[in-house]
Design an enzyme around this catalytic site. Structure first.
Site, PDB file in Angstrom:
ATOM      1  CB  ILE A  49      -1.010   0.038   1.170  1.00 17.36           C
ATOM      2  CG1 ILE A  49      -0.318   0.103   2.534  1.00 17.36           C
ATOM      3  CG2 ILE A  49      -1.955  -1.151   1.105  1.00 17.36           C
ATOM      4  CD1 ILE A  49      -1.276   0.432   3.689  1.00 17.36           C
ATOM      5  CB  THR A 115      -0.417   1.792  20.168  1.00  9.68           C
ATOM      6  OG1 THR A 115       0.188   1.343  21.386  1.00  9.68           O
ATOM      7  CG2 THR A 115       0.213   3.113  19.772  1.00  9.68           C
ATOM      8  CB  SER A 146       9.355   3.100  20.673  1.00  6.03           C
ATOM      9  OG  SER A 146       8.067   2.828  20.117  1.00  6.03           O
ATOM     10  CE1 TYR A 148       3.335   0.367  16.311  1.00  7.07           C
ATOM     11  CE2 TYR A 148       3.676   0.408  18.685  1.00  7.07           C
ATOM     12  CZ  TYR A 148       2.856   0.207  17.592  1.00  7.07           C
ATOM     13  OH  TYR A 148       1.547  -0.158  17.798  1.00  7.07           O
ATOM     14  CG  HIS A 149       4.674   3.386  21.251  1.00  6.72           C
ATOM     15  ND1 HIS A 149       5.712   2.555  21.614  1.00  6.72           N
ATOM     16  CD2 HIS A 149       3.540   2.742  21.629  1.00  6.72           C
ATOM     17  CE1 HIS A 149       5.219   1.460  22.189  1.00  6.72           C
ATOM     18  NE2 HIS A 149       3.901   1.547  22.217  1.00  6.72           N
ATOM     19  CE  LYS A 152       0.227   1.504  14.884  1.00  5.88           C
ATOM     20  NZ  LYS A 152      -0.755   0.446  14.895  1.00  5.88           N
TER      21      LYS A 152
HETATM   22  N1  USQ Z   1       8.889  -6.270  29.054  1.00  9.21           N
HETATM   23  C1  USQ Z   1       9.561  -7.016  30.008  1.00  9.21           C
HETATM   24  N2  USQ Z   1      10.137  -8.181  29.616  1.00  9.21           N
HETATM   25  C2  USQ Z   1      10.031  -8.671  28.348  1.00  9.21           C
HETATM   26  C3  USQ Z   1       9.329  -7.914  27.381  1.00  9.21           C
HETATM   27  C4  USQ Z   1       8.771  -6.722  27.774  1.00  9.21           C
HETATM   28  O1  USQ Z   1       9.672  -6.653  31.180  1.00  9.21           O
HETATM   29  O2  USQ Z   1      10.571  -9.766  28.090  1.00  9.21           O
HETATM   30  C5  USQ Z   1       8.272  -4.997  29.449  1.00  9.21           C
HETATM   31  C6  USQ Z   1       8.701  -3.834  28.572  1.00  9.21           C
HETATM   32  O3  USQ Z   1       9.917  -3.271  29.017  1.00  9.21           O
HETATM   33  C7  USQ Z   1       7.489  -2.910  28.688  1.00  9.21           C
HETATM   34  C8  USQ Z   1       6.317  -3.880  28.836  1.00  9.21           C
HETATM   35  O4  USQ Z   1       6.876  -5.121  29.248  1.00  9.21           O
HETATM   36  O5  USQ Z   1       7.567  -2.154  29.860  1.00  9.21           O
HETATM   37  C9  USQ Z   1       5.507  -4.097  27.567  1.00  9.21           C
HETATM   38  O6  USQ Z   1       6.387  -4.503  26.528  1.00  9.21           O
HETATM   39  P1  USQ Z   1       5.827  -5.284  25.234  1.00  9.21           P
HETATM   40  O7  USQ Z   1       7.006  -5.644  24.390  1.00  9.21           O
HETATM   41  O8  USQ Z   1       4.914  -6.379  25.649  1.00  9.21           O
HETATM   42  O9  USQ Z   1       4.894  -4.196  24.553  1.00  9.21           O
HETATM   43  P2  USQ Z   1       5.234  -2.840  23.740  1.00  9.21           P
HETATM   44  O10 USQ Z   1       6.641  -2.748  23.323  1.00  9.21           O
HETATM   45  O11 USQ Z   1       4.667  -1.708  24.539  1.00  9.21           O
HETATM   46  O12 USQ Z   1       4.382  -3.005  22.396  1.00  9.21           O
HETATM   47  C10 USQ Z   1       3.280  -3.899  22.269  1.00  9.21           C
HETATM   48  C11 USQ Z   1       3.009  -4.153  20.802  1.00  9.21           C
HETATM   49  C12 USQ Z   1       2.586  -2.855  20.123  1.00  9.21           C
HETATM   50  C13 USQ Z   1       1.393  -2.259  20.858  1.00  9.21           C
HETATM   51  C14 USQ Z   1       1.730  -2.055  22.317  1.00  9.21           C
HETATM   52  C15 USQ Z   1       0.537  -1.608  23.123  1.00  9.21           C
HETATM   53  O13 USQ Z   1       4.151  -4.702  20.167  1.00  9.21           O
HETATM   54  O14 USQ Z   1       2.247  -3.111  18.769  1.00  9.21           O
HETATM   55  O15 USQ Z   1       1.042  -1.034  20.288  1.00  9.21           O
HETATM   56  O16 USQ Z   1       2.143  -3.337  22.878  1.00  9.21           O
HETATM   57  S1  USQ Z   1       0.996  -0.521  24.429  1.00  9.21           S
HETATM   58  O17 USQ Z   1       2.089  -1.126  25.183  1.00  9.21           O
HETATM   59  O18 USQ Z   1      -0.174  -0.353  25.256  1.00  9.21           O
HETATM   60  O19 USQ Z   1       1.464   0.696  23.814  1.00  9.21           O
END
Ligand code: USQ
Length: 344
Positions: A49, A115, A146, A148-149, A152
């Site tokens: 796209i 997000t 990030s 990525y964020h 969005k």
């Molecule tokens: N985390 C850990 N250990 C890990 C992986 C992650 O402690 O092994 C922590 C990270 O440091 C962070 C939290 O868990 O504080 C969330 O990390 P994540 O990798 O589960 O999520 P994130 O990077 O925020 O991104 C994911 C999706 C993204 C979506 C987002 C929603 O990949 O597409 O937009 O979640 S939100 O987090 O609400 O922005």
């Protein structure tokens, strides 16, 4: 329903040497299997796209509504060097802009996967997208963690403009961290199973912990695990998209829903997983990310519930289902892809 895909996610998984834990059959086999089981045909178009504007506009014109999931969605991947930063911004914003321009030619309701991370993480209750400022409704202040964020957040600015200026009808679903693997539909046959990303770039935290516990790997808590995030089960992702399509925004409206079922602290999740799987160990690692060590988080999530959504919250049975799937496919784990190596 038709699918438009450029296979970016499959290609990135190959480049990273981190395939899905669950085997993913080729798209045409998936749609064929679905047709056998449901009697419904899903045409699939191999289209980028960001490039094929005319093809995209034609497809939009042939359908009643558009669901936009076509973005690079990993925060760690977006922070993995300059090329990935550039790719994430150019892919996500070009795709969104091309889609919006196609919708100018063929106005259709748009449902976009946003997000919960656009707001930053704050203990003051986060409304659904909008705040009053000088007697006007304005987008809630944004604080991406990030690239990525950030992409969005920029999508939001485009959506706000295209609804006010051009009268489009847009729903943005500000989703939390997804967990789980199967939905009612994907559970019908092994050929339909969803991806299960467990690697340090694409795996989300709860699925990672469940998979780590299943293979006897220590749970990789970043820092103190005091980060509180919003969560949603994958079945509910599908349910919320359905509700948003069946109850579209009005023309000229940019409607935002917080697509979250609950908030949870990372170290509490690790402890819950450790209590499900007896031998699980928890490792508190140096945090590879720039994020608050500890935060509280409150978020409104009334909008989708008013449309009839009954959220699934953390549930031992569903967590065990994920652990079972992880055990079943544990022979496919690439162990040196588990730790998060993207630092910022
Ligand atoms: N985390 C850990 N250990 C890990 C992986 C992650 O402690 O092994 C922590 C990270 O440091 C962070 C939290 O868990 O504080 C969330 O990390 P994540 O990798 O589960 O999520 P994130 O990077 O925020 O991104 C994911 C999706 C993204 C979506 C987002 C929603 O990949 O597409 O937009 O979640 S939100 O987090 O609400 O922005």
């Amino acid at each position: 329903v038709s699918i438009v895909d450029n296979f970016a996610r499959r290609n990135i998984a190959n480049q990273l040497g981190a395939p899905s834990l669950t085997p993913i059959t080729p798209l045409l086999e998936r749609t064929k299997r679905w047709q056998e089981l449901s009697g419904k045909r899903i045409p699939a178009y191999l289209t980028d796209i960001c490039v094929d504007r005319a093809g995209l506009a034609r497809l939009v014109g042939e359908h009643d509504a558009v669901v936009h999931f076509g973005e690079q969605r990993s925060a760690p991947y977006s922070m993995k060097g300059m090329k990935r930063r550039e790719y994430t911004i150019s892919n996500n914003l070009t795709g969104t802009t091309n889609l919006l321009n196609a919708l100018l030619r063929h106005p259709r309701p748009l449902v976009h996967l946003g997000t919960a991370g656009v707001y930053g993480y704050s203990s003051q209750s986060v409304p659904e997208g909008w705040v009053r400022w000088n007697d006007e409704w304005r987008l809630h202040p944004m604080k991406p963690g990030s690239i990525y964020h950030a992409s969005k957040c920029m999508d939001q600015i485009l959506f706000d403009f295209y609804t006010r200026n051009d009268g489009l009808a847009i729903t943005d679903l500000h989703q939390g961290v997804v967990w789980g693997t199967q939905t009612e539909q994907t559970g019908l046959h092994p050929d339909l199973i969803n991806r299960f990303d467990y690697d340090g770039d694409y795996g989300t935290v709860l699925n990672r912990f469940l998979m780590q516990a299943a293979i006897g790997h220590p749970l990789t808590v970043h820092g103190t695990g005091g980060q509180t995030r919003a969560f949603i089960h994958i079945q509910d992702t599908v349910e919320c998209v359905r509700l948003a399509l069946e109850n579209p925004a009005e023309w000229g409206q940019y409607r935002i829903y917080n697509q979250i079922a609950e908030t949870q602290r990372v170290r509490d999740l690790a402890q819950k997983v450790a209590s499900l799987v007896a031998e699980a160990q928890i490792d508190y690692l140096e945090n590879p990310r720039k994020e608050a060590e500890e935060n509280d988080l409150e978020m409104d999530n009334q909008g989708l519930q008013e449309l009839g959504w009954d959220p699934i919250t953390l549930d031992d049975r569903l967590m065990e289902e994920v652990t079972e799937i992880a055990r079943m496919y544990s022979h496919r784990v690439v162990r040196n892809r588990i730790y998060c190596t993207s630092e910022w």
